[in-house]
Design a protein around this motif. Structure first.
Motif, short mmCIF file in Angstrom:
data_model
loop_
_atom_site.label_atom_id
_atom_site.label_comp_id
_atom_site.label_asym_id
_atom_site.label_seq_id
_atom_site.Cartn_x
_atom_site.Cartn_y
_atom_site.Cartn_z
N GLY A 153 0.82 -1.21 0.00
CA GLY A 153 0.00 0.00 0.00
C GLY A 153 0.85 1.26 0.00
O GLY A 153 0.52 2.25 -0.67
N LEU B 270 2.17 1.80 -3.56
CA LEU B 270 1.12 2.29 -4.46
C LEU B 270 0.74 3.73 -4.14
O LEU B 270 0.41 4.51 -5.05
N ALA C 92 0.94 6.77 -6.78
CA ALA C 92 -0.23 7.64 -7.01
C ALA C 92 0.15 9.11 -6.91
O ALA C 92 -0.49 9.96 -7.56
N LEU D 45 1.55 -6.18 -6.67
CA LEU D 45 1.20 -4.78 -6.92
C LEU D 45 0.26 -4.66 -8.11
O LEU D 45 -0.73 -3.90 -8.09
N CYS D 46 0.55 -5.40 -9.17
CA CYS D 46 -0.27 -5.34 -10.39
C CYS D 46 -1.66 -5.92 -10.16
O CYS D 46 -2.63 -5.51 -10.82
N ILE E 292 -3.34 -5.49 -7.53
CA ILE E 292 -4.09 -4.41 -6.87
C ILE E 292 -4.32 -3.25 -7.84
O ILE E 292 -5.39 -2.63 -7.86
N ALA E 293 -3.29 -2.95 -8.64
CA ALA E 293 -3.34 -1.80 -9.56
C ALA E 293 -2.96 -2.27 -10.96
O ALA E 293 -1.79 -2.18 -11.35
N PRO E 294 -3.93 -2.80 -11.73
CA PRO E 294 -3.63 -3.38 -13.04
C PRO E 294 -2.99 -2.42 -14.03
O PRO E 294 -2.31 -2.85 -14.97
N ASP E 295 -3.17 -1.13 -13.84
CA ASP E 295 -2.59 -0.14 -14.76
C ASP E 295 -1.22 0.36 -14.31
O ASP E 295 -0.70 1.34 -14.85
N LEU E 296 -0.63 -0.32 -13.35
CA LEU E 296 0.67 0.09 -12.82
C LEU E 296 1.73 0.14 -13.92
O LEU E 296 1.79 -0.73 -14.78
N ARG E 297 2.59 1.14 -13.87
CA ARG E 297 3.69 1.29 -14.81
C ARG E 297 5.00 1.30 -14.03
O ARG E 297 5.08 1.84 -12.93
N TRP E 298 6.03 0.72 -14.63
CA TRP E 298 7.33 0.66 -13.98
C TRP E 298 8.42 0.55 -15.04
O TRP E 298 8.15 0.31 -16.22
#
Length: 251
Positions: free
Chosen positions: A148, A151, A155, A187-188, A190-196
């Motif tokens: 958390g 993320l 954010a 992490l993905c 929880i947040a499918p649109d995560l970028r890294w």
């Protein structure tokens, strides 16, 4: 020709390390876990392979829980002599990149104590409250609450770097050992649109670094790895021959 076909066309498969397979290469790039060692133990043929390669051998690993200097000392205890200058580890490479290329000084580093100590020695604050970047490595201390925290920082616009995307590496009994990519997968979820961003394999960055330091070409080299999707893709991106080590659970 797609990426998978390219990997296959450049690949030879072996059940274990074989010095004869790399005898014509001027530089031998080799993965660590699943190839030379597993869970702190060398495979039975590792010492002979390392001796046959000699100064041609470079370790190129997605490991993100230590530094090259410490790894070199650990390998000596396993009768594997490879100097730190010829060991490239994804966690340390990412840390160096953030400091030297991205000019990051305030970092939120999720990693073991060894990498945090390395960050401090480089003049970085690895536990910055207001970081300019996040670096996620293989960190057993990451919890549900920590996810958390990561993320929340993302954010706020803090860029996320991941040492490697591997879900696991093989244990000595060929059973999977969770890796940094497993934390990324959580992490993905929880947040499918995560970028890294990541410089670990399959990115060919570390392979290119070894070639640059030796002045050799991809055609002069061979890459030995146990994961076609990461090691194989990295080699294929450079047009480098790839030897796929496929060990059985019986070994």
């Amino acid at each position: 020709m797609d990426a998978t076909t390219t990997i296959i066309s450049l690949t030879n498969r072996f059940p274990k390390l074989d010095p004869h397979a790399v005898e014509n290469a001027r530089i031998v790039l080799c993965d660590l876990d699943g190839c030379l060692i597993s869970e702190g133990r060398a495979y039975s043929e590792t010492a002979g392979f390392v001796a046959a390669c000699g100064a041609r051998l470079w370790i190129v690993s997605n490991s993100s829980d230590t530094t090259a200097e410490i790894m070199a000392k650990r390998l000596v205890e396993m009768d594997i002599a490879v100097p730190a200058a010829r060991i490239l580890l994804a966690g340390e490479i990412a840390l160096n990149h953030l400091a030297e290329v991205q000019n990051i000084r305030h970092l939120r580093l999720f990693a073991c104590a060894e990498l945090k100590a390395r960050a401090r020695a480089m003049g970085l604050d690895p536990e910055a409250r207001d970081p300019d970047a996040i670096l996620l490595c293989r960190d057993p201390g990451v919890t549900v609450d920590t996810l958390g925290e990561i993320l929340a920082l993302v954010a706020r616009g803090v860029p996320l770097w991941v040492a490697n995307e591997d879900l696991s590496h093989p244990g000595h009994d060929n059973q999977p050992v969770a890796e940094t990519g497993a934390l990324l997968a959580a992490l993905c979820a929880i947040a499918p649109d995560l970028r890294w961003k990541s410089l670990g394999k399959p990115d060919p960055k570390m392979l290119s670094m070894a070639l640059a330091q030796t002045g050799l070409r991809a055609q002069d080299a061979v890459f030995v790895g146990d994961n076609a999707l990461t090691d194989g893709r990295a080699a294929a991106d450079l047009g480098m021959p790839f030897i796929h080590i496929q060990r059985s659970a019986a070994q």
